[in-house]
Structures are given as C-alpha cells and as structure tokens.
Design a protein around this motif. Sequence first.
Motif, PDB file in Angstrom:
ATOM      1  N   UNK A 491     -11.712  11.090  -4.762  1.00 19.73           N
ATOM      2  CA  UNK A 491     -11.974   9.665  -4.581  1.00 19.73           C
ATOM      3  C   UNK A 491     -10.700   8.919  -4.163  1.00 19.73           C
ATOM      4  N   UNK A 492      -9.652   9.122  -4.953  1.00 22.46           N
ATOM      5  CA  UNK A 492      -8.422   8.357  -4.676  1.00 22.46           C
ATOM      6  C   UNK A 492      -7.770   8.799  -3.370  1.00 22.46           C
ATOM      7  N   UNK A 493      -7.917  10.090  -3.058  1.00 20.16           N
ATOM      8  CA  UNK A 493      -7.364  10.568  -1.780  1.00 20.16           C
ATOM      9  C   UNK A 493      -8.058   9.856  -0.625  1.00 20.16           C
ATOM     10  N   UNK A 494      -9.359   9.635  -0.798  1.00 15.18           N
ATOM     11  CA  UNK A 494     -10.090   8.999   0.315  1.00 15.18           C
ATOM     12  C   UNK A 494      -9.719   7.523   0.443  1.00 15.18           C
ATOM     13  N   UNK A 495      -9.210   6.945  -0.616  1.00 18.70           N
ATOM     14  CA  UNK A 495      -8.825   5.524  -0.559  1.00 18.70           C
ATOM     15  C   UNK A 495      -7.361   5.344  -0.174  1.00 18.70           C
ATOM     16  N   UNK A 496      -6.665   6.453   0.116  1.00 18.34           N
ATOM     17  CA  UNK A 496      -5.233   6.376   0.441  1.00 18.34           C
ATOM     18  C   UNK A 496      -4.996   6.839   1.867  1.00 18.34           C
ATOM     19  N   UNK A 497      -3.759   6.644   2.316  1.00 13.32           N
ATOM     20  CA  UNK A 497      -3.422   7.134   3.658  1.00 13.32           C
ATOM     21  C   UNK A 497      -2.902   8.562   3.605  1.00 13.32           C
ATOM     22  N   UNK A 498      -2.311   8.926   2.484  1.00 12.57           N
ATOM     23  CA  UNK A 498      -1.774  10.284   2.353  1.00 12.57           C
ATOM     24  C   UNK A 498      -1.746  10.654   0.869  1.00 12.57           C
ATOM     25  N   UNK A 499      -1.993  11.942   0.587  1.00  9.87           N
ATOM     26  CA  UNK A 499      -1.996  12.412  -0.810  1.00  9.87           C
ATOM     27  C   UNK A 499      -0.868  13.412  -1.035  1.00  9.87           C
ATOM     28  N   UNK A 500      -0.181  13.241  -2.133  1.00 13.32           N
ATOM     29  CA  UNK A 500       0.826  14.226  -2.545  1.00 13.32           C
ATOM     30  C   UNK A 500       0.320  14.935  -3.791  1.00 13.32           C
TER      31      UNK A 500
END
Length: 750
Positions: A491-500
């Motif tokens: 969910x949060x990855x989809x709301x961000x521009x990049x995931x670490x």
Amino acid sequence: MVRKTIIFIILIGNAFLAFSQDYLNPRLPVEVRVNDLYSRMTLEEKVGQMTQYVGLKYMQGLTSSDQMDDIENHDKKEFYPGLGVNDVIVKIKKGEIGSFLLVKGVDEANYLQNIALQSRLKIPLLIAEDAIHGHARYEGATVFPTPIGMASTFDTLLVKKIASITANEMRQTGYHWTFSPNVDVARDARWGRLGETFGEDPFLVGEMGRAMVKGYQNNELEASVLACGKHFVAGSQPLRGLNFSPMDVSERALNEIWLPPFKSIINEGVATIMAAHHDLNGVPCHANEYLLKTRLREKLGFNGFVVSDWMDVIRLHSLHKIASSQEDANRLAVNAGIDINMHGPGFFETLVAQVEEGKIPEKRIEQAVKSILRHKFRLGLFEQVLVNPSTVNLRSDTAKAIALEAAQKSMVLLKNKNKVLPLENLKQMRIFLTGPNANNQTVLGDWSARQKDDQVITIFDAFKSEQPTLDYYACGDHSNISDKDIEETRLRASESDITFLVLGDNPTRSTAVVRTSGENSDGANIDLFGRQDELIQAAYDAGKPVVVIIISGKPRAIKKAKELASAIIYAWEPGEFGGQALADIVFGRYNPSGKLPVTFPLSSGQLPAFYNHRPAAYFREYNDEPTGFLYEFGSGMHYTTVTYSNLVVDRELTNEQPVSVKFNVLNSGNLPVNETILVYVSDDYASVTTPVKSLAAFYKVELLPNETKPVEIKIPYKAFSLWNQNMERVVEKGSFTILVDDMRAVTELK
Ligand code: BGC
C-alpha cells in the motif's frame, strides 16, 4: 624519627629488591627479564600463566554498568560450578591465573590487575577481547564495519588504521590482546561467521590480515595490542555449513587455500594464533601436533603462543571423544602445542600434576610460559598495567571519520537500473522506507555490544534527517514478518515515488530476537531469511521503483531482488556510521566503490561457489536450475564508468623477478571515484589443474571526473607459482595470461 628510619629502610629495601630482581628492571633486555622471572617461578605459577578465566562480572551475569564495589558479595557459583568470585580472587593472588577474557570495562580491568599485583611475583594479567571490528564489545568504543565489509574496500591502509585505532581504544581501557584477525577463507555462505572473514580469496585474506596485524601491533608501546590469527586451520568450509563440523582437507588445499593467509600474518609477526574448533582429517585441531608443531612452527615459522578456542580443550573429551577425561584432554592439547587454555577450572589443576608425573615435559611448559611472559614484557605491562579511567577518550574525531570512510567504501552497488540512484529532486520525492533492518543495531554486526542509541546512526535516522517527510513503516523482525507488514508495504509503496527496503540478517547477540547469522547461527538455506522476498514482491507490485539494501555479513541468494529491484546496495554490516554512509551513497554525496570479496551463488545447492575454481568445475550443468553465480567476486559498480585501456605487460617472466603490468584508467563520469583495480593471473597450461584465474594484485586509485591515470603494478614472481605433483612450490615454464578488467595479455617463462 623512628618512623622516618623505618620508611628509609623500606625504601632501601625496595630499591635493593628492584635491583636484585632483574625481571623488574625495564632497562634489561626482554630475554634476560624472561629468564630471570621464569627461574623464580614455581610450577604452579608457570601453569597459572597458561590459564585463562572469564571476567568476574561475566561470571556473575552482571553488565558493564554494574559497579565493581561489591563484587565480592556476588558469589553465585554457577558459571564455574562450585567456584565463586572470591575463589577466583584467591587464585589470582596465588598466581594461578595469567589471563582473562570477557572483562567488562576499565574498572574491572583495573580491579583484576590490582589483585594480580598482590601476588608473589606481581605478574600482570593479559586481558583479551574479541575486538574484531573495533573495540566494539566495549560500550562507547568505535564500531567499524565487520571484516567482510573491510575486505570490500580492498583498502589495506584504511584497514591498518582501523586496527590501530582499535588497539589504542583497547589499551586506554586496560585490554591488551585481540582475538583478531580472523584469516579463515570464506567458502560456504551457510556458515554464520562469514562476516568475520575477509572473503574467499586467500591472497586478499592474507593482505587484509597483514594490515590488521600491523595496525594492532606496530604502534607506540602503550597503544599496541597482541593480534591473534585464527582459526588454525580450515574451519570455514565446515561440512553442511555448520560451525564445528569436521573438515577433510587435502595437502593441496592446505597449501593453496588455507595456509597462505596464515603465512602472511606470521611473516608480519603475528604474536598469537588460535586453534580451530573442528577436527581436521580426523584429528581435532586442538590435539593436532602435526598442525601446531610441524606446520605452524616448523614450516610457517610461527614463534608466538597458541591459545585454545572457547572450551575446545575439554571438548577433546566431551565432543570429539579422543580423550577419556579432562585430564587426558589437557595433556593431549598441551603436548600438541596449546599454550593457553581458554578458559576455566580443571586445566590448571590437572596440568600441574601431569607435569610432576612426567606426562607433560617441563620443556613444553617452558616454551609456553616464556613466550607468554615475553609478550607481557614487550607490551610494557610490568611497568604500567593500571589505566586511568578518567582519561579514557574513545571515539575521537579521527576514529569516527575512519569509521564513516570505511562504511562508505565497503558498500557495494550491485544493480542500478535506469540510474535510479543517486536520488535527485529530493524535495519533491515521496520516499517510503521499511524492512527489518531499517531502524536497529543490526548495522553493527556480530561481536559488538549493544551501543547507546545516539551512537548508532540507523538507516532510518539518516534518511529522516535527509527528508523529514519520509514515510517509515516499522515491520516485524526477520522471523516475524506478518501479512499486515506485507500489505502495508504494498500500500505505502504505491503511494510513494520510490521504496527502500532494508533487508538482510540479524547477527546481534544482545537482543532476544532470533539471530539469523553470526557465530553459531548457521543456515541450511542462503535465501533471504523468512518472508523478506515477499516484501520485495509486494513493493514491486506497487509499480514504483524499489531499492533493496542488504545489511548482512554473508552472501544471500538474492535472486528476487536481482530480478525485481531497480537498485541493490549490499551494505554488509557497516558499523555505527552505516546509516550515514548509506545516505551519502543514496543521495549522491559518495560514489559507491566497494567490490565483492566473495562470490554469490545462485542457490544454496550450488555451494561452495568461488571464482577461483578449477577449469572443470562448471563443465556440466544442473538439470533443475541455471548454473553459475549470482554475483562474482570483484563485482561492484560506481555511478560513473571507469574504462581501462592499453594493457602492456612484460613479455618475458624471468626468474624471481616481478612482472610489470601497465595500463590506463579513465573516469568518464562527473563524480570522483575510488577505483579498486584487480589483477588476475591464469596459468595457461600446467602439470596440475590450476584455478581459472587467481587474484595476483590489487591497487586503489582515486580519479577525478574525466581524469585518466597511468597505472603500473608489479606482480611478484611467486604469484605465478603452483604446487606440483610432488607438492613443491614451483613456477613452471610456459605462458600465463594476465587479466585486468576486460583486457588480457600474456607473459611467458621460457
Ligand atoms: C570463537 C572465537 C572467539 C572466542 C572467544 C569462540 O567461540 O570461536 O573466535 O575468539 O569464542 O570469544
């Protein structure tokens, strides 16, 4: 007046005593002092020097912040059954203990030494610690990357500095002997201790080991400690990957792989060696006279002293079953060449009797004890053994700067699709950070105490100060990643521009959470532990770029990351500045430069995997999965491209002469780069099978943007040698290919 006369007589008496006891006279040569002291010692006092115990706080289960004041009142007799603090104190006073390990802090170190000063001959104690990446088991000391990360820097000068800072911090706090360097050659990623090693290449391991020995031992007297090369020998490819498991090793493998790093550190003057846990070709290393005498002393020329590993003498009886009692075990070990027993009761007691009965020659005791005393004199302990707690100054600015530099240089960029890194336009970016290693002390690696939170920069700390609006989610630890963690990541990855995603291992001893690597935490499987691959999949499914950061001391078969992530940084166990170093790389302030000191296999079933294999190793292929490596030794990218050109080598190899290898290196990018140049040699045709290639030299060069530098490296003649069918080390006639990056050239012995 009477009082004055008495004081005068005492002073004269002491002066006379100091004069009459040569060993107390610092102006006399060490050997004279050793012989004098030895001649004054009873058998009990001699064997006492060979006897090590754990510290009193450790024995009592106390922490370093517990005060020493009432230690005598802590008298649990459990750790050493039947033996309490006061019994140990009596033993020190009688000269029955010569050394300690697991001492918790400067106050305890001084406390123990004060007791030793009350013994008849006032012989100082040698205080030992596993200070393998800094004096990291000491609260408040500098924590550097673990050795596998140090090896990734290929920077021997840096590693020497790390060792000398470690020595300095140890001596300031009353410690004199580090159980480092570990010069085991890494051959099996299932083995949890791989992070303690300098990787898979015997030459690299030897060079790193030498650098550490120099850094530990070659400082000013009061800032030097004894180094300890371990574990002798060949325990790092244990059967099934399990620590302690037996090894059957050919003479060829001993000569080619396992002994050369020891040879390097012995040539550098390493003071002590630790025997290995396992049995080698059916004989436990601790009772292996052939290893400890013939190989170590006679052939390799070692002349320091040998310490047993933790409880391994008694294990000759209890585990290996080659001794029917502890008494037999002690005799076998000492007669084979063990000089100090780590640790505990039962050794001193049975040894004295066996020497008296003639079962252990007095000569053996003399060799061991004189060597131990010699080192105590060399360290200056008879002159100054107490340290001043109020002047202890750990984590100096220099130490911190070196820890940061080492962390930056150790991290390896393995993938960077579409140049997703470094991150630019930070202000506009929505960054999501999660993963079991994102915000904890796993960055410190094994053999580290829990340090105060404000000392350790976690990845979360560093990212948060970079971007206060960062979205962070605290997911479960390695063995507790839940469905919710996976959903939340998606969910949060989809709301961000990049995931670490900060993944990897937990080697930490100081937490109750499951350890996934480190000493005695071996894995049958080298995939990422638990459900970490599901986190990668979930973040990827969100459709935005995913950057995978791995905090681990060992290669993991990160196939999912390689396939799905946009970028991968293998950060090893980077130490207290790990978070900052990583942020420097991610946000473009440091151009990544680490290279892998160990090969990553495609799967657990393809172990052992190493680049310097023999030609037929991959002649055939597996029928159920692709065959080969995920990442090979030496892999590692920069943000910029370094181009090699114009390789020229001496066409002819002449007896004992080094070969000159010349070429140019160009940094064709807009960031400075710290390049590690790797030069390999391959014997084209030989009388025995030889590795497809072997590292013969490595060299560091700093290149400014668009800078070209000419480089010349001399490869020693010995780098072209092999062990022939008669087990002689020779250089055979014929041609050799020299490989630098993608270039090849030939030299020939006519
Ligand atoms: C390890 C050694 C270490 C010793 C003391 C053993 O279990 O094998 O490498 O030096 O413990 O802590």
